[in-house]
Design an enzyme around this catalytic site. Structure first.
Site, PDB file in Angstrom:
ATOM      1  N   ASP A  11       0.863  -1.184   0.000  1.00 34.86           N
ATOM      2  CA  ASP A  11       0.000   0.000   0.000  1.00 34.86           C
ATOM      3  C   ASP A  11       0.899   1.233   0.000  1.00 34.86           C
ATOM      4  O   ASP A  11       2.105   1.128   0.231  1.00 34.86           O
ATOM      5  CB  ASP A  11      -0.888  -0.006   1.265  1.00 34.86           C
ATOM      6  CG  ASP A  11      -1.767   1.227   1.359  1.00 34.86           C
ATOM      7  OD1 ASP A  11      -2.368   1.606   0.329  1.00 34.86           O
ATOM      8  OD2 ASP A  11      -1.852   1.839   2.434  1.00 34.86           O
ATOM      9  N   SER A  12       0.274   2.374  -0.216  1.00 33.95           N
ATOM     10  CA  SER A  12       1.027   3.630  -0.139  1.00 33.95           C
ATOM     11  C   SER A  12       1.464   3.911   1.298  1.00 33.95           C
ATOM     12  O   SER A  12       2.313   4.763   1.528  1.00 33.95           O
ATOM     13  CB  SER A  12       0.153   4.778  -0.643  1.00 33.95           C
ATOM     14  OG  SER A  12      -1.072   4.796   0.071  1.00 33.95           O
ATOM     15  N   TYR A  43      -0.726   8.404  -2.459  1.00 36.57           N
ATOM     16  CA  TYR A  43      -0.758   8.117  -3.891  1.00 36.57           C
ATOM     17  C   TYR A  43      -1.999   8.758  -4.537  1.00 36.57           C
ATOM     18  O   TYR A  43      -2.056   8.943  -5.743  1.00 36.57           O
ATOM     19  CB  TYR A  43      -0.841   6.604  -4.135  1.00 36.57           C
ATOM     20  CG  TYR A  43       0.437   5.823  -3.939  1.00 36.57           C
ATOM     21  CD1 TYR A  43       1.603   6.407  -3.423  1.00 36.57           C
ATOM     22  CD2 TYR A  43       0.480   4.468  -4.285  1.00 36.57           C
ATOM     23  CE1 TYR A  43       2.763   5.661  -3.251  1.00 36.57           C
ATOM     24  CE2 TYR A  43       1.636   3.720  -4.121  1.00 36.57           C
ATOM     25  CZ  TYR A  43       2.777   4.313  -3.601  1.00 36.57           C
ATOM     26  OH  TYR A  43       3.916   3.559  -3.441  1.00 36.57           O
ATOM     27  N   GLY A  44      -2.996   9.037  -3.677  1.00 34.42           N
ATOM     28  CA  GLY A  44      -4.322   9.413  -4.181  1.00 34.42           C
ATOM     29  C   GLY A  44      -4.363  10.657  -5.038  1.00 34.42           C
ATOM     30  O   GLY A  44      -5.277  10.843  -5.824  1.00 34.42           O
ATOM     31  N   CYS A  74      -4.130  -1.257  -2.117  1.00 31.99           N
ATOM     32  CA  CYS A  74      -4.293   0.198  -2.236  1.00 31.99           C
ATOM     33  C   CYS A  74      -5.221   0.414  -3.418  1.00 31.99           C
ATOM     34  O   CYS A  74      -4.954  -0.103  -4.516  1.00 31.99           O
ATOM     35  CB  CYS A  74      -2.931   0.832  -2.495  1.00 31.99           C
ATOM     36  SG  CYS A  74      -2.986   2.589  -2.902  1.00 31.99           S
ATOM     37  N   ASN A  75      -6.290   1.134  -3.197  1.00 31.13           N
ATOM     38  CA  ASN A  75      -7.247   1.335  -4.288  1.00 31.13           C
ATOM     39  C   ASN A  75      -6.635   2.128  -5.437  1.00 31.13           C
ATOM     40  O   ASN A  75      -6.836   1.807  -6.601  1.00 31.13           O
ATOM     41  CB  ASN A  75      -8.480   2.069  -3.761  1.00 31.13           C
ATOM     42  CG  ASN A  75      -9.373   1.158  -2.954  1.00 31.13           C
ATOM     43  OD1 ASN A  75     -10.336   0.612  -3.458  1.00 31.13           O
ATOM     44  ND2 ASN A  75      -9.041   0.954  -1.691  1.00 31.13           N
ATOM     45  N   THR A  76      -5.871   3.172  -5.097  1.00 29.62           N
ATOM     46  CA  THR A  76      -5.298   4.020  -6.146  1.00 29.62           C
ATOM     47  C   THR A  76      -4.314   3.207  -6.992  1.00 29.62           C
ATOM     48  O   THR A  76      -4.357   3.256  -8.227  1.00 29.62           O
ATOM     49  CB  THR A  76      -4.595   5.244  -5.524  1.00 29.62           C
ATOM     50  OG1 THR A  76      -5.464   5.832  -4.553  1.00 29.62           O
ATOM     51  CG2 THR A  76      -4.252   6.261  -6.574  1.00 29.62           C
ATOM     52  N   GLU A 153      -5.902   8.638   9.855  1.00 31.88           N
ATOM     53  CA  GLU A 153      -4.533   8.496  10.378  1.00 31.88           C
ATOM     54  C   GLU A 153      -4.342   9.247  11.686  1.00 31.88           C
ATOM     55  O   GLU A 153      -3.496   8.883  12.498  1.00 31.88           O
ATOM     56  CB  GLU A 153      -3.519   8.956   9.329  1.00 31.88           C
ATOM     57  CG  GLU A 153      -3.510   8.007   8.153  1.00 31.88           C
ATOM     58  CD  GLU A 153      -2.239   8.045   7.336  1.00 31.88           C
ATOM     59  OE1 GLU A 153      -1.321   8.780   7.674  1.00 31.88           O
ATOM     60  OE2 GLU A 153      -2.201   7.294   6.343  1.00 31.88           O
ATOM     61  N   CYS A 185     -11.307   3.087  -0.629  1.00 33.19           N
ATOM     62  CA  CYS A 185      -9.985   3.551  -0.198  1.00 33.19           C
ATOM     63  C   CYS A 185      -9.651   2.732   1.048  1.00 33.19           C
ATOM     64  O   CYS A 185     -10.521   2.478   1.883  1.00 33.19           O
ATOM     65  CB  CYS A 185     -10.028   5.038   0.134  1.00 33.19           C
ATOM     66  SG  CYS A 185      -8.534   5.642   0.939  1.00 33.19           S
ATOM     67  N   THR A 186      -8.389   2.340   1.147  1.00 33.10           N
ATOM     68  CA  THR A 186      -8.009   1.414   2.219  1.00 33.10           C
ATOM     69  C   THR A 186      -8.306   1.927   3.625  1.00 33.10           C
ATOM     70  O   THR A 186      -8.505   1.143   4.537  1.00 33.10           O
ATOM     71  CB  THR A 186      -6.498   1.138   2.132  1.00 33.10           C
ATOM     72  OG1 THR A 186      -5.823   2.385   1.988  1.00 33.10           O
ATOM     73  CG2 THR A 186      -6.191   0.229   0.979  1.00 33.10           C
ATOM     74  N   HIS A 187      -8.298   3.261   3.798  1.00 26.95           N
ATOM     75  CA  HIS A 187      -8.546   3.811   5.138  1.00 26.95           C
ATOM     76  C   HIS A 187     -10.027   3.806   5.514  1.00 26.95           C
ATOM     77  O   HIS A 187     -10.358   3.895   6.697  1.00 26.95           O
ATOM     78  CB  HIS A 187      -8.069   5.263   5.225  1.00 26.95           C
ATOM     79  CG  HIS A 187      -6.582   5.428   5.215  1.00 26.95           C
ATOM     80  ND1 HIS A 187      -5.805   5.056   4.158  1.00 26.95           N
ATOM     81  CD2 HIS A 187      -5.736   5.939   6.147  1.00 26.95           C
ATOM     82  CE1 HIS A 187      -4.534   5.333   4.426  1.00 26.95           C
ATOM     83  NE2 HIS A 187      -4.471   5.864   5.630  1.00 26.95           N
TER      84      HIS A 187
HETATM   85  N1  DGL Z   1      -4.112   3.673   0.141  1.00 25.62           N
HETATM   86  C1  DGL Z   1      -4.716   4.718  -0.650  1.00 25.62           C
HETATM   87  C2  DGL Z   1      -5.928   4.151  -1.399  1.00 25.62           C
HETATM   88  O1  DGL Z   1      -6.509   3.152  -1.023  1.00 25.62           O
HETATM   89  C3  DGL Z   1      -5.146   5.882   0.207  1.00 25.62           C
HETATM   90  C4  DGL Z   1      -4.008   6.731   0.691  1.00 25.62           C
HETATM   91  C5  DGL Z   1      -3.273   7.421  -0.445  1.00 25.62           C
HETATM   92  O2  DGL Z   1      -3.804   8.387  -1.053  1.00 25.62           O
HETATM   93  O3  DGL Z   1      -2.180   6.982  -0.767  1.00 25.62           O
HETATM   94  O4  DGL Z   1      -6.291   4.682  -2.411  1.00 25.62           O
END
Ligand code: DGL
Length: 270
Positions: A11-12, A43-44, A74-76, A153, A185-187
């Site tokens: 993940d990011s 990464y978003g 990570c979704n992005t 976070e 999004c993972t969060h």
């Molecule tokens: N992990 C990223 C996602 O799921 C969220 C955090 C980021 O923007 O890197 O898209």
């Protein structure tokens, strides 16, 4: 191939731990080798080109760790780099977008689905593409929620500030009459309580992390790649910066004993 080799999960940053947690729960025999790119998060808001570059570097690091499969948690990165990694990497690679999209297509009754995620994930439109492959009549409404990541976070998962932002972000989706919202999004699974409260009882929340672990299980089973049952996996965690903050966050999400050891190592890319 040794089926006891670890699963690479990346993940990011810390968000992918929500996916790692689901994998630990649904596949307790599997070892996880996690990489969080904490030096380069988020990464978003980055371009596809940059996210592909980072994802390639991390995949190469994970292959050096001898992983048997890679989960892009990570979704992005899933939206931007899944196809590239699937083409280039020698082990099976899965992302979180497709499993989440499939689940949303299955659960929506009225064919109106909201997707919340980073700017990049929403801009990619990939959830919509996958959902419409399964149900072409469905209407998908995307909403970027950039403040959700820092709020999660900061540990403000149930705070009134988060509630206020959730009301603002979700209003356009609720006006469209969505009956399903993908936590894209993972969060966001960490904000499930607030999002669910604002969305109300008639809206189903889809958690791609849960669906991804299910898909991973199917993949490993169908290819005869499952780890031996009854073993005690020794998970490994790597980050590109801020190992201490990562450890604190991980301890608040994962079962504590999983990360009490000195397993967090800093790995910096040139
Ligand atoms: N992990 C990223 C996602 O799921 C969220 C955090 C980021 O923007 O890197 O898209």
């Amino acid at each position: 191939m040794n089926s006891n080799l670890p699963i690479g999960v990346f993940d990011s940053g810390v968000g992918g731990l929500t996916v790692a947690k689901e994998i630990m729960s649904q596949l307790p025999d599997e070892t996880i080798c996690y990489f969080g790119d904490t030096a380069r998060v988020p990464y978003g808001n980055k371009s596809q080109e940059t996210v592909i570059k980072y994802s390639r570097q991390i995949a190469s690091f994970l292959l050096d760790q001898k992983v048997k499969a890679i989960v892009i948690a990570c979704n992005t990165a899933s939206a931007f780099a899944l196809e590239t990694l699937q083409r280039e990497v020698s082990v099976p690679v899965i992302g979180v977008v497709k499993p989440g999209a499939r689940s949303a297509a299955e659960v929506s009754k009225n064919g109106r689905i909201g997707v919340i995620g980073t700017e990049g994930t929403v801009r990619s439109g990939l959830y919509g593409t996958y959902i419409r492959e399964l149900r072409p009549e469905v209407q998908v409404f995307g909403q970027a929620c950039p403040l959700f990541v820092p709020l999660a976070e900061e540990g403000l998962c149930n705070d009134e500030v988060t509630m206020l932002m959730a009301r603002r972000y979700l209003a356009p989706l609720l006006e469209q009459g969505v009956d399903t919202i993908v936590l894209g999004c993972t969060h966001y699974p960490l904000l499930r309580g607030v999002v669910g409260h604002v969305a109300g009882p008639n809206v189903t929340l889809v958690n791609p992390a849960f669906e991804t672990a299910k898909d991973l299980k199917e993949l490993l089973t169908s290819r005869g790649m499952c780890a031996e049952s009854g073993r005690t996996p020794e998970h490994r965690f790597y980050v590109s910066d801020g190992a201490e903050q990562f450890r604190a966050f991980a301890n608040s999400i994962l079962p504590c004993e999983m990360i009490e050891t000195d397993a967090v190592t800093v790995k910096v890319f040139a």
